[in-house]
Write an enzyme that holds these catalytic residues in place. Structure first.
Site: not given
Ligand code: ADP
Ligand code: TRP
Length: 321
Positions: A110, A189, A192
């Site tokens: 980040k 990846k 959001k």
């Molecule tokens: P973001 O990266 O969009 O902020 P979060 O960190 O809120 O997503 O992730 C919520 C859940 O979804 C976690 O268990 C995370 O590992 C999974 N996750 C998020 N993005 C992905 C992705 N691109 N591929 C696989 N799992 C994901």
């Protein structure tokens, strides 16, 4: 087995969240004691709009319920309904070496992306450790990006246990075997934070727009196309069995269709896959009282467990009132 996981409420959920987390959670609830909460304290690290955070929290609950979480089988609550987690967060902070947090990939990523770090972002893994250890979770299903956070949790628990006896259960992480990181519209990846998502619930129009953003190679319509590194193909794959994947590969190899055609196909796949969930979502949106009741019941159950655990932990460290 007690299986626990949290999801951040800092935005609309996307298909990365679905394949990386929600799908496996739904599968867990049949044979396990599933604990699932909306991590709204964690969301504060990046979201500073109160109205939006409130809205996202309830929306995340509705999304989980729509996608198959069954409140009769699982315990679902909002993280901030159990204040004990913040007390444990502080106590665990005293057992967390700075170096452990300085090595966290998610924090470093980040910062590298020029997101200005605040202290909560830095100490995020400690709150996550509190989430897990407070409930003696044995299994934590997460996406690949969260594995290190569960390892940090184990390190913190071990450090604490070394001083006070085996008071915390050491959790194991679990990732979905074949789906690790779901790519976003730019091939990185899906996240959001990176603005490259395809949302689970959107209008057909928004879905089309998000899919339209997927980066593809520029190849003439009649030419054969590579599917191996194609972002559209990699997303389609998530919804297809082996035979269907082969068929799509043939369409790529044959030529005569452009990436636009494959994008339309992807749109249809996504729309169809989430049809039932969309209907359930409509139901819950029209019956918000029912959602609140589910969250209240979940919070009550979680609080009972948390209160008992904190009594033991307070005693162990000498916080006596
Ligand atoms: P973001 O990266 O969009 O902020 P979060 O960190 O809120 O997503 O992730 C919520 C859940 O979804 C976690 O268990 C995370 O590992 C999974 N996750 C998020 N993005 C992905 C992705 N691109 N591929 C696989 N799992 C994901
Ligand atoms: N950090 C997790 C994520 O971004 C969400 C989370 C918070 C979590 N606390 C947790 C996941 C405890 C599992 C266990 O996905």
């Amino acid at each position: 087995m007690r299986v626990l996981t949290g999801i951040q409420s800092s935005g609309t959920l996307h298909i990365g969240n679905y394949f990386g987390a929600i799908k496996q959670m739904v599968e867990y609830q049949d044979d396990n004691d599933l604990f699932i909460f909306i991590a709204n304290y964690h969301a504060l690290t990046s979201l500073k709009d109160a109205k939006l955070l409130r809205q996202n929290t309830i929306d995340a609950a509705i999304t989980y319920l729509s996608l198959g979480i069954d409140p009769k089988k699982s315990t679902m609550w909002v993280q901030s309904d159990v204040k004990e987690v913040l007390e444990l967060y502080w106590i665990l902070s005293a057992y967390t070496p700075m170096g452990l947090l300085e090595r966290a990939h998610s924090y470093k990523d980040k910062v590298a992306k020029k997101i200005t770090p605040n202290h909560a972002l830095f100490s995020y893994p400690v709150l996550m450790a509190a989430d897990i250890l407070l409930y003696d979770a044995q299994i934590v299903p997460v996406g690949k990006d969260q594995i290190q956070h569960v390892e940090i949790t184990r390190d913190i628990a071990q450090k604490f246990n070394l001083s006070h006896g085996d008071l915390f259960t050491l959790p194991e992480f679990k990732t979905q075997e074949n789906i690790q990181s779901v790519p976003g519209t730019d091939g990185a990846k899906m996240s959001k934070s990176y603005g490259n998502t395809i949302d689970i619930f959107s209008t057909r129009k928004t879905l089309k727009k998000q899919i339209g953003k997927i980066v593809t190679q520029s190849v003439a319509l009649e030419e054969p196309k590579e599917y191996e590194n194609c972002n559209v193909y990699n997303l389609c794959k998530l919804f297809l069995n082996e035979e269907e994947q082969k068929e799509l590969q043939e369409r790529y190899k044959k030529g005569g269709e452009g990436h636009g055609h494959f994008k339309i196909y992807l749109g249809d796949l996504i729309w169809e896959h989430f049809k039932e969930a969309r209907e359930k979502r409509e139901y819950y949106l029209n019956n918000l009282d029912e959602v609140m009741e589910i969250l209240d019941d979940g919070a009550e159950k979680a609080r009972t467990i948390a209160a008992k655990k904190m009594k033991i932990i307070r005693d162990a460290v000498g916080i006596y009132r």
